[in-house]
Design a protein around this motif. Structure first.
Motif, PDB file in Angstrom:
ATOM      1  N   CYS A   1       0.764  -1.184   0.058  1.00  0.00           N
ATOM      2  CA  CYS A   1      -0.078   0.125   0.033  1.00  0.00           C
ATOM      3  C   CYS A   1       0.768   1.072   0.064  1.00  0.00           C
ATOM      4  O   CYS A   1       0.549   2.249  -0.575  1.00  0.00           O
ATOM      5  CB  CYS A   1      -1.112   0.080   1.316  1.00  0.00           C
ATOM      6  N   THR A   2       1.753   1.226   0.892  1.00  0.00           N
ATOM      7  CA  THR A   2       2.631   2.505   1.096  1.00  0.00           C
ATOM      8  C   THR A   2       3.352   2.904  -0.257  1.00  0.00           C
ATOM      9  O   THR A   2       3.695   3.882  -0.685  1.00  0.00           O
ATOM     10  CB  THR A   2       3.387   2.597   2.376  1.00  0.00           C
ATOM     11  N   VAL A   3       4.235   1.770  -0.411  1.00  0.00           N
ATOM     12  CA  VAL A   3       5.246   1.886  -1.610  1.00  0.00           C
ATOM     13  C   VAL A   3       4.796   2.154  -2.917  1.00  0.00           C
ATOM     14  O   VAL A   3       5.169   2.842  -3.997  1.00  0.00           O
ATOM     15  CB  VAL A   3       6.164   0.760  -1.647  1.00  0.00           C
ATOM     16  N   VAL A   4       3.447   1.495  -3.040  1.00  0.00           N
ATOM     17  CA  VAL A   4       2.598   1.806  -4.409  1.00  0.00           C
ATOM     18  C   VAL A   4       2.194   3.112  -4.521  1.00  0.00           C
ATOM     19  O   VAL A   4       2.358   4.056  -5.410  1.00  0.00           O
ATOM     20  CB  VAL A   4       1.866   0.501  -4.598  1.00  0.00           C
ATOM     21  N   CYS A   5       1.621   3.545  -3.626  1.00  0.00           N
ATOM     22  CA  CYS A   5       0.877   4.743  -3.380  1.00  0.00           C
ATOM     23  C   CYS A   5       1.528   6.148  -3.227  1.00  0.00           C
ATOM     24  O   CYS A   5       1.182   7.019  -3.790  1.00  0.00           O
ATOM     25  CB  CYS A   5      -0.238   4.701  -2.294  1.00  0.00           C
TER      26      CYS A   5
ATOM     27  N   TYR B   1       6.412   2.507  -6.419  1.00  0.00           N
ATOM     28  CA  TYR B   1       6.831   1.225  -6.657  1.00  0.00           C
ATOM     29  C   TYR B   1       5.477   0.382  -7.615  1.00  0.00           C
ATOM     30  O   TYR B   1       4.429   0.990  -7.444  1.00  0.00           O
ATOM     31  CB  TYR B   1       6.557   0.425  -5.319  1.00  0.00           C
ATOM     32  N   THR B   2       5.823  -0.459  -8.278  1.00  0.00           N
ATOM     33  CA  THR B   2       4.832  -1.190  -9.116  1.00  0.00           C
ATOM     34  C   THR B   2       4.881  -2.671  -8.721  1.00  0.00           C
ATOM     35  O   THR B   2       5.933  -3.464  -8.762  1.00  0.00           O
ATOM     36  CB  THR B   2       4.881  -0.852 -10.610  1.00  0.00           C
ATOM     37  N   PRO B   3       3.613  -3.123  -8.642  1.00  0.00           N
ATOM     38  CA  PRO B   3       3.684  -4.757  -8.312  1.00  0.00           C
ATOM     39  C   PRO B   3       4.293  -5.372  -9.140  1.00  0.00           C
ATOM     40  O   PRO B   3       4.837  -6.429  -8.749  1.00  0.00           O
ATOM     41  CB  PRO B   3       2.277  -4.948  -7.806  1.00  0.00           C
TER      42      PRO B   3
END
Length: 551
Positions: free
Chosen positions: A188-192, A196-198
């Protein structure tokens, strides 16, 4: 023979770190808040647009409120802990000791708050790159995200902070580290907030392009190279030290965390709506938007496929609900704006004394006062000649313009309580009109939204709720538990414990509907006209600015 022995109740602890306080709740498997406690935390504002906090102060508050909610409860019945927090930036050295994020060298002030706007120059340069990762934040990165703040630290505190830093944490991840000793980050934090992309992880070219190539060299150890899905169990659970601090059993499951707004979304958006005559009944969950309304407001819409919405953050895969894409609209100042408008008015002392004498909050008193002065009109119609543009702290969505200012049109020389009540009403309407602007932008990009699910402090205000229903034309669902953010955090702990097979199962079981507020469609024409005026205000502001900036 049937045994009369009852199965012991299972409990989960949700801990929520907001902007000004830390709260904890003990929640059962049906989403009922059994116990609740809160404690204020300190905010420093050393200069305009600089907002700082202390990670030690925050953790101490987490421990204090948790001990209160679990007091007297059989420890064996507490199954898991979930954290959520604002997306503030925590800086520590290689020994996990706090580092100053200020020129004063005050190391205990080691948190740059989410609402800090010091990195304006840095975010402008980042956006000028037009790097492909920006397409996942609505095309324009916000100053409230972490890359511009990191760049500010490198450019302004290179020797005292940047070069000594061992780890940069989003606050929700700092809390899970503090509880488990594991430096894993939440998806949640690194993507938003970090790009970061999964599917692809970190994009080396982005960090090199913006001047933060240092982070690439150490394989992203400082910002996270081990990422977990929200609700996934972290490490071996609570460490002995953390267990002692929190008053919980050692080894209890700790979940990968969420940003506070996302926890609120988790706590409300998946609730069973059968029997409430709502348009989202028998519709996919993608027909709903969760709106988390506190100091600021966030609008969480989910979709089965990625939708790129101009000026709205995302799409983020699995950042809130696993397997679904998230778009996140937002307003940087909502509850904070309402407080500002009320407390700066000359009639505020009169309001305070009259509210105290009637044993009501200032908001309840203002709502009652509006009912007194409306005469035969609907309350909302009192602002026919009073209009507010609410971006006193810039526009997050959908215009992504942090240079926009607040506007009030229709002021008079009157200074009494009536006028305070009217500007309070107009401000609430402006926030609801901003929500309509965000929802229309999301729908134009492919979202199909028919129901709002509200939670957070402002959802306790019936005027705020009714204005959102009337102005958007959509029914508003309120959670049975007012503290939906805490329920969302507890849902994380429930998933980490293994008591639920998935986040979706826990959401359906623990998120419950309380009240439904329907829009008054007879008022549609009035609010359509208010909306036209609302959009004209920003046109005029940009026109004025163009004139003043011309040669």
């Amino acid at each position: 023979m049937h045994s009369n022995k009852q199965t012991p109740v299972k409990y989960y602890v949700g801990i929520d770190v907001g902007s000004a306080s830390v709260r904890a709740a003990l929640v059962d498997g049906f989403g009922t808040v059994v116990a609740h406690a809160d404690q204020p935390i300190q905010i420093w504002e050393p200069q305009p647009d600089h907002y700082e906090q202390s990670s030690a102060d925050i953790w101490a508050a987490c421990c204090s409120v948790t001990k209160k909610v679990v007091c007297g409860v059989d420890a064996s019945q507490i199954r898991g802990v979930g954290f959520d927090a604002t997306c503030s930036l925590v800086v520590v050295d290689k020994q996990f000791q706090p580092l100053a994020v200020n020129r004063e060298g005050q190391s205990y002030r080691n948190v740059i708050m989410w609402m800090d706007h010091r990195a304006v120059s840095q975010v402008e340069r980042i956006n000028a790159t037009q790097h492909r990762v920006l397409s996942y934040v609505g095309g324009v990165m916000s100053v409230e995200m972490q890359p511009p703040k990191l760049l500010w630290i490198k450019e302004n505190l290179k020797e005292s902070c940047w070069e000594k830093a061992g780890y940069f944490f989003d606050l929700p991840d700092f809390l899970s580290w503090k509880a488990t000793g594991v430096t894993a980050r939440s998806l949640c934090t690194v993507v938003c907030k970090w790009t970061y992309t999964p599917d692809g992880g970190w994009d080396d070219s982005f960090w090199k392009m913006i001047g933060l190539e240092d982070l690439v060299k150490d394989k992203y150890e400082k910002i996270g190279n081990h990422v977990l899905s929200p609700g996934e169990s972290v490490g071996k659970g609570l460490t002995p030290d953390a267990a002692k601090d929190l008053g919980l059993p050692e080894g209890i499951a700790v979940a990968a965390s969420l940003i506070d707004a996302h926890a609120g979304g988790l706590g409300v958006i998946g609730a069973d709506v059968k029997g409430h005559n709502l348009p989202c009944e028998n519709q996919p969950i993608t027909s709903r938007v969760a709106m988390i309304c506190g100091t600021s407001s966030c609008h969480m819409g989910i979709s089965e496929t990625p939708l790129f919405v101009p000026g709205v953050w995302g799409p983020y895969f699995s950042a809130m609900v696993p397997g679904l894409w998230l778009n996140e609209g937002g307003q940087s100042a909502t509850g904070r704006l309402i407080d500002h408008v009320i407390r700066d008015h000359v009639a505020f002392p009169e309001l305070q004394s009259k509210a105290a004498a009637s044993a009501h909050s200032i908001y309840t008193y203002l709502n009652s006062h509006l009912d007194l002065i409306k005469k035969s009109l609907p309350v909302g119609f009192l602002t026919v000649d009073l209009h507010v543009w609410p971006d006193f702290h810039g526009n997050r969505s959908p215009l992504t313009d942090l240079t926009l200012k607040g506007m009030v049109v229709g002021l008079t020389l009157s200074r009494g309580l009536d006028e305070l009540a009217l500007i309070y009403l107009a401000t609430i309407q402006a926030i609801a009109l901003g929500t309509r602007h965000i929802l229309e932008t999301m729908q134009a990009a492919g979202h199909h939204i028919n129901t709002l699910f509200l939670c957070g402090g402002l959802s306790k205000n019936p005027l705020f709720v009714q204005m959102h229903a009337d102005i958007t034309g959509k029914p508003v669902v309120l959670s049975k538990e007012v503290e939906s953010v805490l329920v969302g955090a507890a849902i994380l702990g429930a998933c980490a414990s293994g008591d639920f097979a998935s986040i979706q199962e826990a959401m359906a079981k623990m998120g419950r509907i309380g009240k439904v507020v329907q829009p008054n469609h007879e008022h549609k024409r009035f609010y359509d006209k208010k909306y036209k005026v609302f959009l004209k205000l920003v046109e005029h502001q940009r026109e004025y600015r163009s004139i003043m900036n011309s040669c």
